[in-house]
Design an enzyme around this catalytic site. Structure first.
Site: not given
Length: 397
Positions: A77, A166, A302, A304-305, A309, A326, A396
């Site tokens: 990931c 994004e 990054p 959050s949404m 970042s 991370h 998302k």
């Protein structure tokens, strides 16, 4: 030095987080990790929090051993990001069309491509080694029957949870594309398979936590795991590369008149194993929720949404095994976030971002994460900031 050294069982724990603010269960996990006989060193990033088996935000350097649970179930990931020639002025006021176009070409959640993506048809995609990569699929955990067709159809898909695509704008007004994903179902199945094998081995029976079961060097189990691990890490990297190529294609078409240009893509794993040398010793370094931050290495951290970042450059701090955080890191679990926050809270905290604002993503609300600015400030001796980004579109899974 900016880290705090906490006594461990076999080795000290170097923490770039304030030990007083780390949840008790996570600290116990770290102490359990520090008890492993094969451990050479343990570094803890400022986004540390409780994980399954091993702590998220941990860098575990071992001599002749590797722990599958310290990699996690989403092998490989990581993140990819690219700066474009577009500026904020090129973007329309209503970004819902752009979001829909991206969602149409990149399957999210459990979605997959109806037909595998042909990389030869992707603009400028490097296809060298592609056929060899898929030929090696047949040697992946041969005792388990994998669905090759599913693995191929999931190549170039986002997944769910905290995975995202994004569109961002940096402090100078330039538009960036960013995404976060991993090795999809095949990585998860490989991880769970090998974790089960490791737990059954005799040398792991006396461990304080069976989830910390390891494979040791010069054994057939270690050889099998390394083969599958490195293949899955390559799958994850290819998955992000295919998605980024699809992402760029959407932007090229939507802004055709601008003749969009792209810088070189930045890519980094944050759940993986690497062979590295420290203190004159060859080690297997596992980063679970951490990126490599060797001198000059570009990385992505990054928030959050609904927050910013960072693009960073590594400073090569050997005390941290050339690593950095991370992301912001969760400060509460998904279930706790769902109990604490509402869709109205989500709408407020993502104001100005074109994204989902429904109950299905409340667990990803910015309030469930640590402040990204504080996390960056805690690792000034690990990385330097290259660019600060703020998302205007967030997709998302």
């Amino acid at each position: 030095m900016s880290y705090t050294e906490v006594p461990g069982i076999r080795v000290p724990i170097r923490m770039w987080a304030d030990p007083a603010t780390v949840e008790g269960q996570a600290m116990q996990q770290l102490r359990n990790i520090s008890s492993l006989p094969w451990l050479h060193g343990l570094a803890v990033m400022p986004d540390v929090h409780l994980g399954k088996g091993a702590t998220v935000g941990s860098v575990i350097a071992m001599n002749g051993a590797v722990c599958p649970a310290a990699v996690g179930v989403d092998i490989g990931c990581g993140m990819s990001a690219v700066k474009t020639s577009l500026t904020a002025k090129d973007l329309p006021d209503d970004l819902s069309r752009l979001r829909s176009k991206i969602e149409r070409i990149i399957p999210v959640g459990r979605g997959l491509h109806s037909d595998p993506v042909d990389p030869h048809k992707l603009h400028g995609f490097p296809t060298a080694g592609w056929d060899d990569f898929w030929q090696r699929f047949d040697g992946v955990a041969p005792e388990v029957k994998w669905r090759r067709d599913r693995a191929m159809q999931q190549m170039g898909t986002l997944g769910s949870g905290n995975h995202f695509c994004e569109v961002c704008i940096d402090d100078h007004g330039f538009v960036w594309l960013m995404l976060h994903s991993g090795s999809r179902n095949i990585g998860k199945e490989l991880a769970e398979h090998h974790m089960g094998v490791a737990r059954s081995l005799p040398h792991n029976q006396g461990l304080v936590d069976r989830d910390l079961a390891v494979f040791i060097a010069d054994t057939p189990q270690m050889a099998a795991y390394r083969q599958d691990l490195f293949w899955a890490q390559e799958y994850a990297k290819n998955n992000r590369a295919v998605m980024m190529a699809l992402f760029q294609e959407v932007v090229r078409r939507e802004f055709a008149k601008a003749k969009v240009g792209f810088d070189e893509v930045i890519s980094c794993h944050h759940n993986y194993v690497a062979e590295e040398r420290y203190d004159g010793v060859d080690l297997l370094v596992t980063r679970k929720g951490a990126i490599r931050a060797g001198s000059g290495d570009l990385g992505i951290i990054p928030g959050s949404m609904g927050t910013g970042s960072y693009i960073v450059r590594g400073l090569g701090n050997e005390a941290a095994f050339h690593s950095a955080s991370h992301g912001a890191g969760r400060k509460m679990s998904r279930s706790a976030a769902k109990k604490r926050f509402t869709t109205k809270d989500l709408e407020e905290q993502t104001r100005g971002v074109e994204c989902r604002k429904d109950s299905g993503v409340v667990d990803e609300i910015p309030g469930a994460y640590k402040p990204i600015e504080k996390v960056i400030a805690q690792q000034k001796d690990l990385v330097e900031v290259v660019a600060h980004l703020k998302q205007v579109v967030c997709i998302k899974g």
